[in-house]
Design a protein around this motif. Sequence first.
Motif, PDB file in Angstrom:
ATOM      1  N   VAL A   1      42.867  22.961 -22.166  1.00 14.11           N
ATOM      2  CA  VAL A   1      42.378  22.422 -23.440  1.00 14.11           C
ATOM      3  C   VAL A   1      41.681  21.084 -23.216  1.00 14.11           C
ATOM      4  N   VAL A   2      42.323  20.214 -22.451  1.00 11.45           N
ATOM      5  CA  VAL A   2      41.779  18.886 -22.206  1.00 11.45           C
ATOM      6  C   VAL A   2      40.427  18.974 -21.503  1.00 11.45           C
ATOM      7  N   GLN A   3      40.303  19.869 -20.534  1.00 11.58           N
ATOM      8  CA  GLN A   3      39.043  19.986 -19.792  1.00 11.58           C
ATOM      9  C   GLN A   3      37.900  20.458 -20.697  1.00 11.58           C
ATOM     10  N   ARG A   4      38.186  21.325 -21.650  1.00 15.36           N
ATOM     11  CA  ARG A   4      37.128  21.746 -22.583  1.00 15.36           C
ATOM     12  C   ARG A   4      36.637  20.569 -23.414  1.00 15.36           C
ATOM     13  N   TRP A   5      37.563  19.735 -23.898  1.00 18.30           N
ATOM     14  CA  TRP A   5      37.140  18.587 -24.698  1.00 18.30           C
ATOM     15  C   TRP A   5      36.462  17.522 -23.835  1.00 18.30           C
ATOM     16  N   ARG A   6      36.865  17.434 -22.568  1.00 19.14           N
ATOM     17  CA  ARG A   6      36.160  16.516 -21.655  1.00 19.14           C
ATOM     18  C   ARG A   6      34.711  16.976 -21.495  1.00 19.14           C
ATOM     19  N   SER A   7      34.523  18.259 -21.428  1.00 18.83           N
ATOM     20  CA  SER A   7      33.177  18.793 -21.299  1.00 18.83           C
ATOM     21  C   SER A   7      32.341  18.445 -22.535  1.00 18.83           C
ATOM     22  N   PHE A   8      32.956  18.600 -23.712  1.00 16.67           N
ATOM     23  CA  PHE A   8      32.269  18.239 -24.953  1.00 16.67           C
ATOM     24  C   PHE A   8      31.897  16.752 -24.946  1.00 16.67           C
ATOM     25  N   PHE A   9      32.852  15.907 -24.523  1.00 19.10           N
ATOM     26  CA  PHE A   9      32.601  14.463 -24.447  1.00 19.10           C
ATOM     27  C   PHE A   9      31.422  14.168 -23.511  1.00 19.10           C
ATOM     28  N   ALA A  10      31.445  14.791 -22.329  1.00 13.17           N
ATOM     29  CA  ALA A  10      30.386  14.544 -21.344  1.00 13.17           C
ATOM     30  C   ALA A  10      29.032  15.012 -21.871  1.00 13.17           C
ATOM     31  N   TYR A  11      29.032  16.139 -22.578  1.00  9.94           N
ATOM     32  CA  TYR A  11      27.789  16.647 -23.158  1.00  9.94           C
ATOM     33  C   TYR A  11      27.259  15.692 -24.223  1.00  9.94           C
ATOM     34  N   ARG A  12      28.175  15.210 -25.080  1.00 12.35           N
ATOM     35  CA  ARG A  12      27.738  14.347 -26.190  1.00 12.35           C
ATOM     36  C   ARG A  12      27.131  13.043 -25.680  1.00 12.35           C
ATOM     37  N   PHE A  13      27.691  12.506 -24.587  1.00 11.81           N
ATOM     38  CA  PHE A  13      27.210  11.230 -24.070  1.00 11.81           C
ATOM     39  C   PHE A  13      26.274  11.404 -22.875  1.00 11.81           C
ATOM     40  N   GLU A  14      25.827  12.628 -22.667  1.00 12.15           N
ATOM     41  CA  GLU A  14      24.829  12.964 -21.653  1.00 12.15           C
ATOM     42  C   GLU A  14      25.259  12.543 -20.251  1.00 12.15           C
ATOM     43  N   HIS A  15      26.560  12.755 -19.974  1.00 12.89           N
ATOM     44  CA  HIS A  15      27.048  12.552 -18.616  1.00 12.89           C
ATOM     45  C   HIS A  15      26.742  13.809 -17.794  1.00 12.89           C
TER      46      HIS A  15
END
Length: 342
Positions: free
Chosen positions: A283-297
Motif C-alpha cells: 500500500v505504501v509503495q503505491r502511494w509513494r509512486s503517486f507522490f513521486a508522480y505528482r512532484f515529477e520525481h
Amino acid sequence: DIVAEGRDATGDGSDAALLRLDRELPDVRQAFDWLLERGRLGRATTLLLGTYDHAHVRGRYGELTAQCRRLLAAPDLDRHDGARVSTAAALLALMGGRVADGYEFASRALADADGPVARGHALLQHAWAGFYSGRLDSATIWSDLDESRRIAQQEGDSGLAATALIRHGALHVQAASIPDGRRMLAAAGASNDALPHHELLATRVFSAYGTAVFDLSIDERQRELCELLDECRTAAHVAFHSMALATAGTLAALRHDADRANWLLDEAERLTREHDLATFENVVQRWRSFFAYRFEHGDALEHAERALELAELTGNAWDAAAARWLIGLLLFRRGDDRAEAH
C-alpha cells in the motif's frame, strides 16, 4: 488470566493488560507448546484465540498464523474449535502477507462451521480473502457478506453484526460505492460496545484510506487523520498506523506539501519494513509512486513496480491489479508502448 485481561484491554482501549501480555509472551508461548504436545487441544485453542487481539494490534501475524497452522494439523481437533481457529487464521494470514493462505483457511472455516454464528464469521473471512486473492467473483463476495449480516440479525448477535458491517463497508469503499461504504463504517463504529478496540480503529482507517484521493474531501479527511494517527500511535497498532501515515502522506501530496508528504511516507515505509508487513508495504509503495508522480520525481515507476512485486509475493490479486494499472498509467504518460499491456 493474563490472556483474558489482554482481550478486555483491546475492548476498552486500555493498554495496561496488553503491556503485561507483552512481558509475559515467552510464558504464553511455552504454555501453548505444552498444551499442544499433551493433546489438550481445547485449552490450546482457548489460549491461542485469547492472544488474537494482542497479535492483531502488535503485528504478530506470522507468529500466530504459524501457531494456528500447528493446531489445525492436530488430527483430534474438535470441529467447532477448528472453525474458530481457521476463521482467525484467515485474517491473520491476509494481514501477514499470505493472502492465498487466508482464502484456504476461510474455506476450511466454512466447511467446519457447526452453527449459524460460526458460519457467519467464516463467511466474512471467505469474502474478504476471496476479494483480495481474486479467488471469488463479485456475486459470491457480496452474497457471502449479505448472508453473514442476515445470520447476525437472525441470531441477534451484535458482535457479528458490527464486524459484518465493517467488512461490508470496507469492500464497498474499495469496490462499489465510497459514500455507502463510509455510512456502513460509521454505523459499525457506533456499535462500540460490540467491538474490540482494533476493529473500531479499522472502521476509521478504511473510511479515511479509501476516500483520500477519490472524493477529495481533503479538509474533512485531514481532521479525521490527525485524530486517527494519534489513536493508532497510542494503541501501537503498527499495521493501521502505517496505513494512516500513508494516507496522511497522500493528502499532504494533494496539498502540494512535498516535505511533509515525504516524511509521512518515510515513516509509513519504516514501520512496514521493521515489522515485516509486506501487505501494508505494498500500500505504501503505491502511494509513494503517486507522490513521486505528482512532484515529477524520477522514481515513480520504481515504486509502482515494487508495489507489484510485493502484491505478487503476497498473493494479493486485487493490489496487483491496482499496481499494474498504476504502472500502465505511468508508462502511458511517458508515451511507452508497454502501457496497454499493463
